[in-house]
Design a protein around this motif. Structure first.
Motif: not given
Length: 251
Positions: A47-50, A131-140, A191-199
């Motif tokens: 919802v937040g990402a949308s 955070i880069t705008p394109e990445k915000v939805p996945l991060v949320l 988390l599969v959409f997040i860099p492994p190091l971050v996870s």
């Protein structure tokens, strides 16, 4: 499958304001529905990402982040933020177990609660706008799902502090292995959409926060409450944003 849908609707109804229709309610079903708590987190994140992506078509990132935060608060009914406010009022304004629990149950908001909410939203806004705008939805989505699993881990590893009935009384029921494993799967899936190091680093930070908060509340009040769970979820959500912003430039 019908029972699992019923459990998911239990979780959706209890942990959000999204209409779930008619459910076969029982306290046992509500306890089992905790397995879908991280999935509800994904729904909230979506919802937040949308909202964020729609607003970015017209507005700046700052306005879009603000709109996303407001939408997620609306979807959850500020359930977890209310927990943060009560937590800081209780633990900041009292010393005895009885008084801490009494203050946290009080509907009034004190100075500690107000200050904690202001700092909470400032932290979220500043981190998400960096955070880069394109990445915000996945991060949320990833932050909301994974942080909710940490709350499930606390429920599994600690005891419910209150003896009287409350809206979180179902948390005193023991969680089955199936419930914990299912919650884990839904918590880590985004988390599969997040860099492994971050996870990986986020998982370490989550463990530290969980251990520290668990030790603190067990020493003070003998276990967790609904407000403690909400606070843990919010701490971990912010921690995820912090870890992401700190590491993404190194990847």
């Amino acid at each position: 499958m019908k029972q699992q849908l019923n459990l998911f609707f239990h979780a959706l109804q209890f942990y959000s304001r999204i209409p779930a229709g008619k459910i076969d309610y029982s306290e046992e079903n509500l306890a089992q529905s905790i397995r879908y708590f991280p999935l509800v987190g994904s729904v909230v994140g979506i919802v937040g990402a949308s909202v964020f992506m729609l607003c970015m078509l017209v507005f700046s990132q700052g306005v879009s982040v603000t709109a996303a935060l407001i939408s997620m608060i609306a979807v959850t009914g500020a359930l977890h933020e209310d927990g943060v406010s009560d937590f800081f009022d209780g633990f900041g304004g009292a010393y005895t177990r009885e008084r801490i629990l009494e203050i946290m149950k009080d509907s009034h908001v004190g100075a500690y609660g107000v200050i904690s909410l202001v700092l909470l939203f400032l932290a979220k806004f500043s981190l998400l706008t960096s955070i880069t705008p394109e990445k915000v939805p996945l991060v949320l989505i990833a932050a909301h799902a994974s942080s909710r699993f940490v709350a499930v881990a606390l429920m599994r590893s600690s005891s419910y502090a209150r003896t009287e009935n409350s809206k979180s009384a179902h948390s005193r029921l023991s969680l089955s292995r199936t419930t914990v494993v299912t919650a884990f799967v839904f918590g880590v899936l985004p988390l599969v959409f997040i860099p492994p190091l971050v996870s990986a680093v986020a998982a370490i930070v989550y463990a530290i926060i969980l251990f520290a908060l668990k030790h603190y509340v067990e020493k003070k009040i003998g276990g967790f409450t609904g407000d403690v769970l909400g606070t843990l979820q919010q701490f971990c959500e912010i921690a995820f944003y912090l870890v992401y912003t700190a590491l993404i430039s190194l990847i």
